[in-house]
Design an enzyme around this catalytic site. Structure first.
Site, mmCIF file in Angstrom:
data_model
loop_
_atom_site.group_PDB
_atom_site.id
_atom_site.type_symbol
_atom_site.label_atom_id
_atom_site.label_comp_id
_atom_site.label_asym_id
_atom_site.label_seq_id
_atom_site.Cartn_x
_atom_site.Cartn_y
_atom_site.Cartn_z
ATOM 1 N N ARG A 39 32.620 6.763 -2.326
ATOM 2 C CA ARG A 39 33.835 6.879 -3.130
ATOM 3 C C ARG A 39 34.759 5.676 -2.984
ATOM 4 O O ARG A 39 35.422 5.280 -3.945
ATOM 5 C CB ARG A 39 34.600 8.156 -2.733
ATOM 6 C CG ARG A 39 33.977 9.426 -3.227
ATOM 7 C CD ARG A 39 34.559 10.664 -2.561
ATOM 8 N NE ARG A 39 35.960 10.898 -2.842
ATOM 9 C CZ ARG A 39 36.434 11.504 -3.920
ATOM 10 N NH1 ARG A 39 35.611 11.916 -4.862
ATOM 11 N NH2 ARG A 39 37.740 11.703 -4.078
ATOM 12 N N LEU A 92 40.427 9.949 -8.907
ATOM 13 C CA LEU A 92 39.047 9.894 -8.441
ATOM 14 C C LEU A 92 38.641 11.337 -8.186
ATOM 15 O O LEU A 92 39.150 11.997 -7.285
ATOM 16 C CB LEU A 92 38.944 9.053 -7.162
ATOM 17 C CG LEU A 92 37.565 8.946 -6.509
ATOM 18 C CD1 LEU A 92 36.549 8.333 -7.467
ATOM 19 C CD2 LEU A 92 37.643 8.122 -5.232
ATOM 20 N N SER A 93 37.750 11.820 -9.011
ATOM 21 C CA SER A 93 37.447 13.245 -9.049
ATOM 22 C C SER A 93 37.010 13.775 -7.691
ATOM 23 O O SER A 93 36.370 13.082 -6.903
ATOM 24 C CB SER A 93 36.338 13.497 -10.073
ATOM 25 O OG SER A 93 36.687 12.958 -11.325
ATOM 26 N N CYS A 94 37.339 15.028 -7.419
ATOM 27 C CA CYS A 94 37.026 15.610 -6.115
ATOM 28 C C CYS A 94 35.526 15.833 -5.978
ATOM 29 O O CYS A 94 34.837 16.204 -6.921
ATOM 30 C CB CYS A 94 37.800 16.896 -5.911
ATOM 31 S SG CYS A 94 37.436 18.204 -7.071
ATOM 32 N N THR A 391 38.503 13.975 -13.844
ATOM 33 C CA THR A 391 38.849 15.303 -13.376
ATOM 34 C C THR A 391 39.901 15.265 -12.282
ATOM 35 O O THR A 391 39.857 14.456 -11.392
ATOM 36 C CB THR A 391 37.580 15.974 -12.815
ATOM 37 O OG1 THR A 391 36.554 15.865 -13.770
ATOM 38 C CG2 THR A 391 37.821 17.412 -12.478
#
Length: 398
Positions: A39, A92-94, A391
């Site tokens: 990530r 930054l999507s989970c 998201t």
């Protein structure tokens, strides 16, 4: 120090995912892809943390541990990567919901994929890891975000095709696609997404800002149908949000026009995400909040316009409903609640959706014989004006 701190947080999140059994068993490729595409390679040097009052910046250079904590925090927490006008507009999507949605996509190597909402580029990179980098097209409405994602994807060694456009229109030039995935919430699945997917292809999209649905396009291409897959909260599509009106703003100084005793226990309105999902399906305009005091559970309902209801615990198990406006929202919620119970109190996984060129319906238990509701669009006031592509997740482990 920074690489060690980041590595520590990355390992911790991976272990948390394992302990909570969040890695999908049917998609073992996801763990390998997430490890190969960390990530932090897709996070900007500045992320944002909510301090209870406002978003405050957290910089990688000056707060490496705090930055790493935002990027690799709770698996159900997104890292906010863009703030405009005090509102989170990109993230930054989970991790937990990203892998859950990718698992729902049933992606196979070599399949042609359209992603709607590039964001940081991380989700596109994971798609490319599985399908092949030349097999992925991704659309981002924000030109600045698109360029940043393009740069990160190149650095990751992928050849993902990034375009600046409105995701609602799909990307017909690259179709038909085997798989389509959206990373932002919609209240109506655009028919363009179905039309751009081959028969037998699969579409995964957040719906209603509460969960995501996986649809399979019929062999004749005339409809897409499938089941809801999980619970989470998502940012809406760009341009679909305006600042949410509060209960107090809707009520104003108007007195209640009627009142009555409520005999049912209200704790499910506070505790049952499955009931709340069912009420969202049946009453898309109604916003519900709850609170608990010494007398019991209280609930406040409004439609963002001029109707409201307050369900006030009065002690000794009694609740009084006060209502005003053109609609009687307490009555509507109780009627929808009764319908849900008569249907067997279905969970979110017992709901499904059918999309045609003429519209869409949500159903429970069975697409033909089960209860059905038109999937009407919730008005913009339902959510804050965060109009990002990727998201934003808070999750319910289900």
């Amino acid at each position: 120090m920074t690489p060690a701190v980041i590595a520590e947080q990355r390992v911790l999140q991976h272990e948390t995912m394992e302990q909570r059994r969040l890695w999908p068993a049917r998609s073992p490729w996801l763990g390998a892809a997430v490890n190969a595409l960390p990530r932090e390679d897709f996070a900007p040097d500045r992320v944002w943390r909510w301090d209870g009052h406002a978003y405050v910046p957290v910089d990688r250079a000056t707060e490496p541990r705090g930055w790493a904590g935002e990027v690799y925090g709770d698996p159900f927490a997104a890292a906010v990567t863009q703030v405009r006008g005090g509102l989170a507009t990109s993230s930054l999507s989970c991790t937990a919901v990203v892998v859950d949605m990718l698992d729902s996509l049933l992606l196979e190597p070599g399949q042609r994929v359209l992603e709607l909402g590039t964001g940081t580029g991380w989700n596109a990179a994971l798609l490319a890891w599985r399908a092949g980098s030349s097999r992925v097209v991704t659309i981002e409405v924000d030109a600045g975000l698109a360029e940043q994602a393009r740069s990160r994807l190149r650095a990751a060694g992928t050849a993902v095709d990034v375009h600046v456009a409105d995701g609602a229109d799909g990307w017909p030039d690259g179709g038909p696609y085997d798989r389509v995935i959206a990373t932002y919430a919609v209240d109506s699945v655009p028919w363009a997404w179905v039309a751009g997917t081959r028969p037998g292809g699969r579409i995964v999209a957040p719906w209603g800002r509460l969960g995501h649905v996986a649809l399979t396009v019929a062999d004749n291409g005339q409809y897409a149908q499938g089941w809801f897959q999980g619970l989470a909260q998502f940012m809406p599509a760009r341009g679909t949000g305006t600042p949410d009106r509060t209960f107090a703003q809707v009520r104003g100084g108007a007195p209640a026009q009627d009142e009555r005793v409520v005999t049912r226990e209200l704790s499910p309105l506070r505790d049952s995400q499955h009931l709340l999902f069912a009420l969202r399906v049946a009453l898309p305009q109604v916003r519900i909040t709850t609170g608990t005091d010494q007398d019991g559970v209280n609930a406040w309902l409004h439609d963002g316009l001029s109707s409201w209801a307050a369900l006030s615990a009065a002690g000794t198990g009694r609740t009084i409903a006060y209502q005003a406006g053109p609609r009687r929202l307490a009555d509507e919620v109780e009627n929808a609640w009764d319908t849900w119970e008569r249907a067997g109190s279905p969970t979110v996984y017992d709901f499904g959706m059918t999309v045609t060129a003429r519209g869409q319906v949500v159903w429970a238990n069975d697409p033909v014989t089960g209860p059905r509701w038109p999937a009407t669009t919730a008005p913009p006031h339902r959510q804050p004006a965060a109009h990002a592509s990727p998201t934003a997740c808070t999750g319910a482990e289900t």
